[in-house]
Every structure is written in structure tokens, then in C-alpha cells.
Design a protein around this motif. Structure first.
Motif: not given
Length: 388
Positions: A1, A3, A20, A23-24, A29, A32
Motif C-alpha cells: 500500500m 501512501r 484504493t 493507494y491510501q 498522512l 508518505e
């Protein structure tokens, strides 16, 4: 995942390009891997060790610390051409405004009505103060013939203008976009001598700072009209104001206002509207997101302002992305280390840009973690990533 941290509002169509499942995305955040930004000032932003890339949804990158990005192994992307049509249309508006004093005329009408005058009784007499020349058969000088400048040059020809272009770094792609009737000059002073209107479409850096200054104004035709929707620092404001007061420059339309400029009656200043269209914001966001995604997932670089463009179709089992200084024997050192470990190189691409170089290597097998560490510790290697 992965960020992805956002600064400013990024158009939803761009964010939709970041699945999604992988990726967040959000403003708050930490840790990153990527940043999506428009005009937010990141010059003093502390980079986390996890940061791999910054994608600017726009062209100007003076809000980003490019030297620090390069030294930290952070790729910086921009979106050239994504807002080109929006800026082209505003340039056409600016040329008309500079000729016909449309903003002054509209303001005059409103002032008449506000003072209690019956406007229809005074317009015929009052309009004489706002007479200005047509664009047809006038000469336009375009400084910078990239994505925006080439569109401006071509559409000006359609308006019946005689067009002169100057770009010492004219690429083959840009040249192919230009209509053959554009007069490309090698000396910008030739453009200054010919042009009734001048528009600048170049990046702002130390080499272009105050490019349009006292010497440039001295070389221009009397009564020239200047449009600057590129960056404020390209024009020397003090020299410009002197040229306006002397009548050498009739009008200046800019997207980068200052209090001193706004006070001059011959200046029309807008609040950085060049790319302010829904279409432009969508195009920039989509391009920025796609550049960021391709770099994070595949290591490919396109439209980077600090690193070379490198694209390689995926092959093999594992891909190594090596950012390093542009010095002799680096590629030999990298491949020698891999061959020593008995790993077959399936494909490879290496490009350089200034002091930095980037190497993509597709391998027939995964390398051991110890080999990756050894690769990271090679002299003049800045960053190594392994992508499976």
C-alpha cells in the motif's frame, strides 16, 4: 500500500487514477511515499525517509526544493502541456485587452452609471478614450515554443498575425508542432525589433530571471504590448515601469500582480488565472497521478524536472531502480556487482540529466537482500529500490 499525501485540492479525476486497493490518499498522512501538490509552498517541508516522488499538478516548480529533492533521491514531476490550451486562450484574451483597453472601458461604464449619469447618453463620446488597434496583420513575438508557446504561435497565424518565435532549446517535437509559417529566429533581439506584441512562455530560473529587462526594452519597437503569463520574475518590474512611463511599452498584461504594478494605469494584472479552468485542473491532476503511479509501481520516469526521463517495458522477475550521481564507471560498478552474484540482467536502461543519472535493471531472478544493501552502499549511489 502506497501512501500519497495531498497538498491543495487535487481534482477527483486525478485521484481516481490511484486505485484504493494499492493507494491510501489524504491530507493528513505521514510516512508518505508520494506527494501530489499544486501551488502549496514545500520549500521548507521536512521530507520523511519514505518519500520517493513529488508530482506537481502544473508546470512551475518554484514552490519545490529541487536541489534538496535530487540530493534526497526524490523524483519531481510536472505536467507540461496539460494546461496549455487554457493558457493559450488567456493569452488571446490578454492581447485583446492590451489593444482595446477592454477592462478600462468596462470600468468607465460602471463608473458612469454609479455617478448617476444615464450611460446611453455618454457612451458615444466616451468610447473615443478606448480606441485601440486590431491584432490582424500585426507582429507577435513568442518567447518559448514549448507546449503553450507553439499553440499560441499557431492560433495567432489563424488571426492573421505575423508570428516570430524564439526558443534556444527548441525540441524536435516542439518544432513539429509549429506551423511552417512561424518565423523562428535565433537571436531574441530580432524578435524584439519586429514584434508589436510579445508573450513569454518559458520556465523561470536563474538564467531567465529578468530576461526581459533594460536591454530587452531598448531593443523593442516603440509602443509594444507585453503579455507575461509565465512567471513574474522573467520581467524586470522596475525596468518595465520605466518603459511604461516613457511610452516605450504601451501596455503590460500579467498573471503575477504586485502592489507596484497594479498602481500603474498601463498594467492589467490578473490573479494567476492561466490554468484556472475545470478542464485544465482535471488534465493536470490526471497527468500528475499517472506519472506518480508509473514511477512508484514501475520505476519509469516521464516529465521529471530534476531527473532524466527513463522508460523500460517490464521484463524479468525483479526490477532495480538505481538513482546515482552522473560520474564515470557507475553503470559498470552496478552491473559488475550483480554479475558477481550470478544474477542475469534481462534488460537495462540508463540515462543522465546534469549531475544525476538513473538506471533501470530488469533481472532474471531476485537478488539477495545483502546484495541490495551492498548496491545501496556503493559510492555515489543515492537511492535503490527493488520492484517485483
Amino acid at each position: 500500500m502506497y501512501r500519497i499525501k495531498t497538498f491543495n485540492k487535487i481534482d477527483p479525476k486525478g485521484l481516481a487514477r490511484l486505485d484504493t486497493a494499492h493507494y491510501q490518499v489524504g491530507e493528513d498522512l505521514e510516512g508518505e511515499a508520494g506527494i501530489l501538490v499544486r501551488s502549496a509552498n514545500l520549500l521548507d517541508y521536512p521530507f520523511p525517509d519514505s518519500l520517493l516522488a513529488i508530482a506537481r499538478a502544473g508546470v512551475g516548480v518554484n514552490n519545490l526544493p529541487l536541489d534538496r529533492c535530487s540530493e534526497s533521491g526524490v523524483a519531481v514531476f510536472s505536467t507540461p502541456g496539460a494546461n496549455a490550451n487554457a493558457v493559450k486562450e488567456l493569452v488571446l484574451c490578454a492581447m485583446l485587452i492590451s489593444s482595446r483597453d477592454i477592462t478600462g472601458a468596462v470600468r468607465w461604464v460602471k463608473n458612469q452609471a454609479a455617478s448617476g449619469v444615464e450611460v446611453e447618453t455618454v457612451v458615444e463620446k466616451g468610447k473615443a478614450a478606448f480606441v485601440g488597434p486590431e491584432l490582424y496583420r500585426k507582429a507577435l513575438g513568442v518567447i518559448g515554443l514549448g507546449a503553450i508557446g507553439s499553440l499560441v504561435a499557431n492560433v495567432a497565424l489563424d488571426l492573421g498575425m505575423d508570428v516570430y518565435g524564439y526558443d534556444p532549446f527548441l525540441s524536435v517535437d516542439a518544432a513539429l508542432r509549429l506551423d511552417r509559417h512561424v518565423h523562428v529566429v535565433r537571436d531574441v533581439n530580432e524578435l524584439y525589433k519586429k514584434a508589436d506584441y510579445i508573450t513569454a512562455h518559458i520556465h523561470f530560473n536563474e538564467k531567465t530571471r529578468h530576461m526581459i529587462g533594460p536591454d530587452a526594452f531598448a531593443a523593442m519597437k516603440p509602443g509594444v504590448r507585453i503579455i507575461n503569463l509565465a512567471r513574474g520574475g522573467i520581467v524586470d518590474d522596475e525596468a518595465l515601469l520605466s518603459a511604461l512611463d516613457a511610452g516605450k511599452v504601451t501596455a503590460y498584461v500579467t498573471d503575477f500582480p504586485t502592489n507596484k504594478l497594479v498602481a500603474n494605469p498601463h498594467v492589467v494584472a490578473m490573479p494567476h488565472l492561466g490554468a484556472s479552468t475545470p478542464e485544465s485542473e482535471q488534465n493536470c491532476a490526471v497527468m500528475a497521478a499517472e506519472e506518480l503511479r508509473d514511477y512508484l509501481e514501475n520505476g519509469n520516469i516521464k516529465n521529471s524536472v530534476n531527473l532524466p526521463d527513463v522508460y523500460l517495458e517490464r521484463s524479468g522477475v525483479q526490477r532495480l531502480c538505481v538513482l546515482h550521481k552522473n560520474i564515470p564507471a557507475m553503470l559498470a560498478n552496478i552491473t559488475a556487482l550483480l554479475s558477481r552474484d550470478g544474477v542475469n540482467v534481462e534488460n537495462l536502461s540508463n540515462k543522465s540529466k546534469g549531475d544525476y543519472a538513473y538506471t533501470l535493471v530488469d533481472l532474471g531472478a531476485r537478488v539477495e537482500p545483502a546484495v541490495l544493501e551492498e548496491l545501496k552502499n556503493l559510492a555515489n549511489v543515492i537511492r535503490v529500490r527493488a520492484i517485483c
